[in-house]
Scaffold this motif. Structure first.
Motif, PDB file in Angstrom:
ATOM      1  N   ASP A 377      36.683  11.484  11.033  1.00 37.26           N
ATOM      2  CA  ASP A 377      37.900  11.569  11.840  1.00 37.26           C
ATOM      3  C   ASP A 377      37.591  11.787  13.314  1.00 37.26           C
ATOM      4  O   ASP A 377      38.402  12.358  14.048  1.00 37.26           O
ATOM      5  CB  ASP A 377      38.805  12.687  11.314  1.00 37.26           C
ATOM      6  CG  ASP A 377      38.163  14.072  11.378  1.00 37.26           C
ATOM      7  OD1 ASP A 377      36.922  14.152  11.363  1.00 37.26           O
ATOM      8  OD2 ASP A 377      38.908  15.072  11.441  1.00 37.26           O
ATOM      9  N   ALA A 378      36.428  11.311  13.774  1.00 42.38           N
ATOM     10  CA  ALA A 378      36.070  11.478  15.185  1.00 42.38           C
ATOM     11  C   ALA A 378      37.059  10.718  16.070  1.00 42.38           C
ATOM     12  O   ALA A 378      37.320   9.532  15.860  1.00 42.38           O
ATOM     13  CB  ALA A 378      34.651  10.982  15.438  1.00 42.38           C
ATOM     14  N   ILE A 379      37.587  11.411  17.064  1.00 43.04           N
ATOM     15  CA  ILE A 379      38.520  10.789  18.017  1.00 43.04           C
ATOM     16  C   ILE A 379      37.983  10.887  19.444  1.00 43.04           C
ATOM     17  O   ILE A 379      38.651  10.489  20.400  1.00 43.04           O
ATOM     18  CB  ILE A 379      39.923  11.419  17.922  1.00 43.04           C
ATOM     19  CG1 ILE A 379      39.866  12.968  17.790  1.00 43.04           C
ATOM     20  CG2 ILE A 379      40.661  10.838  16.724  1.00 43.04           C
ATOM     21  CD1 ILE A 379      39.527  13.711  19.038  1.00 43.04           C
ATOM     22  N   ALA A 380      36.767  11.412  19.576  1.00 44.79           N
ATOM     23  CA  ALA A 380      36.096  11.497  20.872  1.00 44.79           C
ATOM     24  C   ALA A 380      34.637  11.809  20.605  1.00 44.79           C
ATOM     25  O   ALA A 380      34.277  12.270  19.510  1.00 44.79           O
ATOM     26  CB  ALA A 380      36.723  12.581  21.754  1.00 44.79           C
ATOM     27  N   TYR A 381      33.810  11.560  21.624  1.00 44.51           N
ATOM     28  CA  TYR A 381      32.382  11.820  21.485  1.00 44.51           C
ATOM     29  C   TYR A 381      31.865  12.574  22.707  1.00 44.51           C
ATOM     30  O   TYR A 381      32.357  12.392  23.825  1.00 44.51           O
ATOM     31  CB  TYR A 381      31.604  10.510  21.320  1.00 44.51           C
ATOM     32  CG  TYR A 381      31.832   9.871  19.976  1.00 44.51           C
ATOM     33  CD1 TYR A 381      31.210  10.370  18.835  1.00 44.51           C
ATOM     34  CD2 TYR A 381      32.716   8.815  19.833  1.00 44.51           C
ATOM     35  CE1 TYR A 381      31.439   9.811  17.588  1.00 44.51           C
ATOM     36  CE2 TYR A 381      32.949   8.246  18.589  1.00 44.51           C
ATOM     37  CZ  TYR A 381      32.315   8.753  17.472  1.00 44.51           C
ATOM     38  OH  TYR A 381      32.549   8.213  16.239  1.00 44.51           O
ATOM     39  N   GLY A 382      30.868  13.430  22.457  1.00 42.97           N
ATOM     40  CA  GLY A 382      30.238  14.191  23.527  1.00 42.97           C
ATOM     41  C   GLY A 382      28.755  13.923  23.577  1.00 42.97           C
ATOM     42  O   GLY A 382      28.139  13.525  22.585  1.00 42.97           O
ATOM     43  N   SER A 383      28.168  14.171  24.752  1.00 47.13           N
ATOM     44  CA  SER A 383      26.714  14.062  24.898  1.00 47.13           C
ATOM     45  C   SER A 383      26.178  15.002  25.966  1.00 47.13           C
ATOM     46  O   SER A 383      24.962  15.088  26.148  1.00 47.13           O
ATOM     47  CB  SER A 383      26.309  12.629  25.264  1.00 47.13           C
ATOM     48  OG  SER A 383      26.802  12.261  26.548  1.00 47.13           O
ATOM     49  N   TYR A 384      27.070  15.702  26.660  1.00 49.60           N
ATOM     50  CA  TYR A 384      26.611  16.593  27.733  1.00 49.60           C
ATOM     51  C   TYR A 384      25.771  17.729  27.140  1.00 49.60           C
ATOM     52  O   TYR A 384      26.030  18.201  26.032  1.00 49.60           O
ATOM     53  CB  TYR A 384      27.817  17.167  28.481  1.00 49.60           C
ATOM     54  CG  TYR A 384      27.447  17.920  29.739  1.00 49.60           C
ATOM     55  CD1 TYR A 384      26.986  17.240  30.859  1.00 49.60           C
ATOM     56  CD2 TYR A 384      27.554  19.308  29.797  1.00 49.60           C
ATOM     57  CE1 TYR A 384      26.641  17.934  32.011  1.00 49.60           C
ATOM     58  CE2 TYR A 384      27.209  19.994  30.943  1.00 49.60           C
ATOM     59  CZ  TYR A 384      26.750  19.299  32.039  1.00 49.60           C
ATOM     60  OH  TYR A 384      26.394  19.994  33.177  1.00 49.60           O
ATOM     61  N   ALA A 385      24.760  18.160  27.874  1.00 51.11           N
ATOM     62  CA  ALA A 385      23.888  19.241  27.394  1.00 51.11           C
ATOM     63  C   ALA A 385      24.701  20.503  27.105  1.00 51.11           C
ATOM     64  O   ALA A 385      25.705  20.783  27.765  1.00 51.11           O
ATOM     65  CB  ALA A 385      22.819  19.541  28.436  1.00 51.11           C
ATOM     66  N   VAL A 386      24.260  21.260  26.111  1.00 46.30           N
ATOM     67  CA  VAL A 386      24.915  22.531  25.775  1.00 46.30           C
ATOM     68  C   VAL A 386      24.460  23.555  26.814  1.00 46.30           C
ATOM     69  O   VAL A 386      23.391  24.158  26.704  1.00 46.30           O
ATOM     70  CB  VAL A 386      24.575  22.980  24.350  1.00 46.30           C
ATOM     71  CG1 VAL A 386      25.214  24.327  24.044  1.00 46.30           C
ATOM     72  CG2 VAL A 386      25.037  21.933  23.344  1.00 46.30           C
ATOM     73  N   ASP A 387      25.281  23.732  27.824  1.00 45.73           N
ATOM     74  CA  ASP A 387      24.943  24.497  29.023  1.00 45.73           C
ATOM     75  C   ASP A 387      25.693  25.827  28.979  1.00 45.73           C
ATOM     76  O   ASP A 387      26.890  25.891  29.249  1.00 45.73           O
ATOM     77  CB  ASP A 387      25.345  23.671  30.253  1.00 45.73           C
ATOM     78  CG  ASP A 387      24.989  24.348  31.559  1.00 45.73           C
ATOM     79  OD1 ASP A 387      24.232  25.336  31.535  1.00 45.73           O
ATOM     80  OD2 ASP A 387      25.477  23.892  32.616  1.00 45.73           O
ATOM     81  N   ARG A 472      42.754   9.996   5.437  1.00 40.34           N
ATOM     82  CA  ARG A 472      41.751   9.065   5.963  1.00 40.34           C
ATOM     83  C   ARG A 472      42.395   7.769   6.445  1.00 40.34           C
ATOM     84  O   ARG A 472      41.974   7.197   7.452  1.00 40.34           O
ATOM     85  CB  ARG A 472      40.685   8.790   4.906  1.00 40.34           C
ATOM     86  CG  ARG A 472      39.764   9.991   4.678  1.00 40.34           C
ATOM     87  CD  ARG A 472      38.671   9.714   3.672  1.00 40.34           C
ATOM     88  NE  ARG A 472      37.798  10.876   3.531  1.00 40.34           N
ATOM     89  CZ  ARG A 472      36.659  11.055   4.187  1.00 40.34           C
ATOM     90  NH1 ARG A 472      36.239  10.128   5.033  1.00 40.34           N
ATOM     91  NH2 ARG A 472      35.928  12.142   4.003  1.00 40.34           N
ATOM     92  N   ASP A 473      43.417   7.311   5.753  1.00 33.03           N
ATOM     93  CA  ASP A 473      44.090   6.084   6.179  1.00 33.03           C
ATOM     94  C   ASP A 473      44.782   6.280   7.525  1.00 33.03           C
ATOM     95  O   ASP A 473      44.701   5.419   8.412  1.00 33.03           O
ATOM     96  CB  ASP A 473      45.115   5.653   5.127  1.00 33.03           C
ATOM     97  CG  ASP A 473      44.466   5.121   3.858  1.00 33.03           C
ATOM     98  OD1 ASP A 473      43.263   4.751   3.913  1.00 33.03           O
ATOM     99  OD2 ASP A 473      45.141   5.083   2.813  1.00 33.03           O
ATOM    100  N   ALA A 474      45.464   7.402   7.667  1.00 33.93           N
ATOM    101  CA  ALA A 474      46.166   7.656   8.928  1.00 33.93           C
ATOM    102  C   ALA A 474      45.185   7.832  10.082  1.00 33.93           C
ATOM    103  O   ALA A 474      45.417   7.327  11.191  1.00 33.93           O
ATOM    104  CB  ALA A 474      47.049   8.893   8.792  1.00 33.93           C
TER     105      ALA A 474
END
Length: 639
Positions: A377-387, A472-474
């Motif tokens: 159900d991912a609706i966004a992604y991150g990659s910034y360092a855990v700061d 899951r369908d929605a």
């Protein structure tokens, strides 16, 4: 004839190679140019509704970038929207435009082009906004105007600025309470009850969710340190930064760097001694350029502030206003490149990194980020360092890890116990460690965009957000709609990190989750094969005791008694077991501790047998042994 054709072909190839070289050379020069010629824009006046309608499809609380993204997304999905500001602001953009945080913490995709524009995760409304500003940093007037044009371009959005208060209208009954709208006191004090099918909480601190009864943790409470939260910052301004001065930053030679709009480094700034060292300090500088020969500096750390207490916030502002000109004086005397600049004031609002972390249907974990984990159900992604910025004047802060790409589940926007409500931005359902990455604004704008689209989908399907989050369908339909409106929810290609191939990777996962291990900017500092020592392990068990206080009530440092220079003593398996026993309140001597832990089932035979040299444990072996103890004794499995 053949020779002529060959010569013609060769000439064409040479011409093509030459043109390609010219184009690539131009692109390189353009990408690396530091010359800035953007105009300084006057601020557009935000038109506020005289009074709200009685009912909307969606109310978005908060005019920070996350709220703007949510409102625009909902409106583009055909919903009527009220965007409400409750912080006495004149313009949109909040932290970016009034808090002057004009240097972006960006979510880069693992897949980057050799030349040309940066490739960001998520894209969508954030990308649309970014393409209209100056670059990696921006002029705050430009940013505010772009936000406003995006909102004004949607006839379905009403903007209501400067309300004196806003609180949720909550009805109880059934499995969960429900938010039915907001009770709003406008700038004159007149009160309105505005109903809505959904409310999106885009306030910095999750204010609406908290008032509605959503459970939450504060600061680092989830790892046993409720009193700890990252320092706040007051951004300050310096004037007189001409093109010549800007270019000189790139020649300092101490790791300081520049692009067209951003500068970073100035490591000597860390040597500044403040007028009140226990309350304020600075780190290396983040410098964001504006279009009028001024720059904004994100570097000041103010400690001991409760951002949820207005009096404490006022105290922080006074501390920062006093310290900012002193910092500028220090920088001018330390760097000849800054000798001609002038102090030019501070922002109107604090940069607050951390307060509430709401409890949602799913809570993003450190293991999720370390594992570069995707979600159905991912609706966004991150990659910034855990700061994780400094907690107090003694702390130095840490970069916990540098993920490649991780998903943010829609469930992390859905709060427990309250329906008809979504929470976006840094107050969403993230543990405090992954929050160090997920708190950044580009990711927050992506969660806002997803929330706006979800409001329409839930309305169409007659579902609560909680029901939608379980379907899951929605969710698949939501993801498709987000892709159609410009979001990129594709998973990038990247190699598996070396640490994830290590035999003690599961142990590392547990160690990172309990704040025992820090990888640094390139994940180079985990040092799984490096040797541990007796003192370091006592420190680790002190942190385990903090995280799992109900189970570990003893003193880990008692295990160091009688040892000469424990920081130089290799950690043995017996010493590890003895330290664990003392921390857990188990009565055992140094020689019998290992047998005691094994008999209790706290250490598995498999993990013990994985130790190569019991007289000299590695960090990775330690992490796996601690993982066993915490899982088998305290019942906490970090997977």
């Amino acid at each position: 004839m053949f020779k002529q054709r060959w010569l013609a072909l060769a000439s064409s190839l040479l011409l093509l190679v030459g043109l390609t070289g010219i184009i690539l050379g131009w692109m390189y020069l353009e990408n690396n140019s530091t010359r800035m010629n953007f105009p300084h824009q006057p601020l557009l006046q935000v038109e506020s509704a005289e009074e709200p309608k009685q009912e909307y499809d969606v109310i978005v609380a908060g005019t920070d970038p996350e709220g703007v993204a949510a409102a625009v997304s909902a409106a583009r999905n055909g919903l009527s929207v009220l965007l409400v500001d409750g912080r006495d602001r004149e313009i949109l953009g909040g932290l970016m435009t009034i808090g002057w945080l004009n240097s972006l913490d960006l979510n880069y995709s693992p897949e980057q082009p050799l030349f040309g524009k940066h490739n960001f995760l998520n894209k969508g409304i954030f990308q649309e906004w970014y393409d209209q500003i100056e670059g990696t940093s921006f002029d705050v007037n430009t940013a505010a105007n772009v936000f406003y044009r995006m909102v004004k371009g949607e006839p379905n959005i009403d903007v209501l600025m400067k309300v004196q208060s806003m609180e949720p209208i909550v009805t109880s009954g059934g499995a969960a309470a429900a938010v039915e709208g907001l009770r709003i006191a406008d700038r004159s004090g007149k009160t309105f009850e505005v109903r809505a099918g959904a409310v999106i909480d885009a306030t910095q601190d999750g204010d609406i969710a908290a008032m509605a009864g959503v459970p939450y943790t504060i600061g680092r409470e989830d790892i046993g340190r409720a009193e700890d939260q990252m320092a706040v910052t007051l951004v300050f301004k310096m004037s007189g930064v001409t093109q010549e001065v800007w270019d000189s930053f790139g020649r300092i030679g101490d790791g300081t760097g520049i692009d067209k709009m951003s500068a970073w480094g100035f490591p000597k700034a860390r040597d500044y001694v403040s007028s009140n060292p226990e309350r304020v300090g600075i780190r290396a500088l983040n410098v964001g350029r504006q279009n009028d020969d001024t720059v904004l500096i994100n570097a000041m750390h103010i400690f001991g502030i409760d951002p949820l207490n207005p009096e404490s916030v006022r105290e922080a502002m006074e501390i920062g206003k006093k310290e900012a000109p002193l910092i500028v004086d220090y920088l001018r005397s330390t760097y000849k490149e800054l000798a001609s600049v002038q102090y030019a004031g501070v922002a109107e609002e604090l940069y607050v990194r951390e307060t509430r972390h709401i409890e949602g249907e799913y809570r993003l974990t450190a293991a999720d980020v370390l594992d570069n984990r995707d979600f159905w159900d991912a609706i966004a992604y991150g990659s910034y360092a855990v700061d994780i910025q400094r907690i107090n004047h003694l702390d130095r802060g840490a970069i916990v890890m540098a993920p490649q790409q991780y998903g943010v589940p829609f469930r992390s926007l859905v709060p427990l116990k309250v329906d008809n409500l979504l929470v976006v931005g840094r107050a969403a359902s993230f543990d405090s460690i992954p929050h160090g990455s997920a708190r950044v604004i580009p990711l927050g704008m992506a969660t806002g965009e997803a929330a706006g689209a979800a409001a329409k989908l839930a309305q169409e399907k007659g579902m609560t957000f909680r029901e939608l989050s379980a379907s899951r369908d929605a969710i698949q339909e939501l993801q498709s709609r987000l892709a159609e409106q410009g979001m990129d929810l594709a998973w990038a290609k990247f190699p598996v990190p070396e640490y994830a191939k290590h035999k003690h990777y599961k142990g590392l996962m547990a160690a990172v989750s309990m704040s025992l291990a820090f990888g640094g900017e390139f994940n180079e500092a985990f040092d799984l094969d490096g040797a541990s020592n007796a003192e370091r392990f006592a420190n680790s068990m002190a942190m385990v005791k903090t995280v799992h206080a109900d189970y570990f009530t003893g003193n880990p440092y008692a295990a160091l008694e009688g040892l000469d220079e424990p920081s130089k003593l290799p950690l043995t398996l017996e010493q590890l077991a003895y330290t664990v026993c003392l921390t857990a309140g188990v009565n055992a001597d140094r020689n019998g501790a290992l047998s005691e832990l094994t008999a209790r089932g706290w250490l598995s035979a498999e993990t013990v047998q994985s130790v190569v040299d019991p007289s000299r444990l590695t960090n990775g072996e330690v992490f796996s042994l601690v993982r066993d103890v915490v899982k088998n004794y305290a019942g906490a499995a970090y997977e």
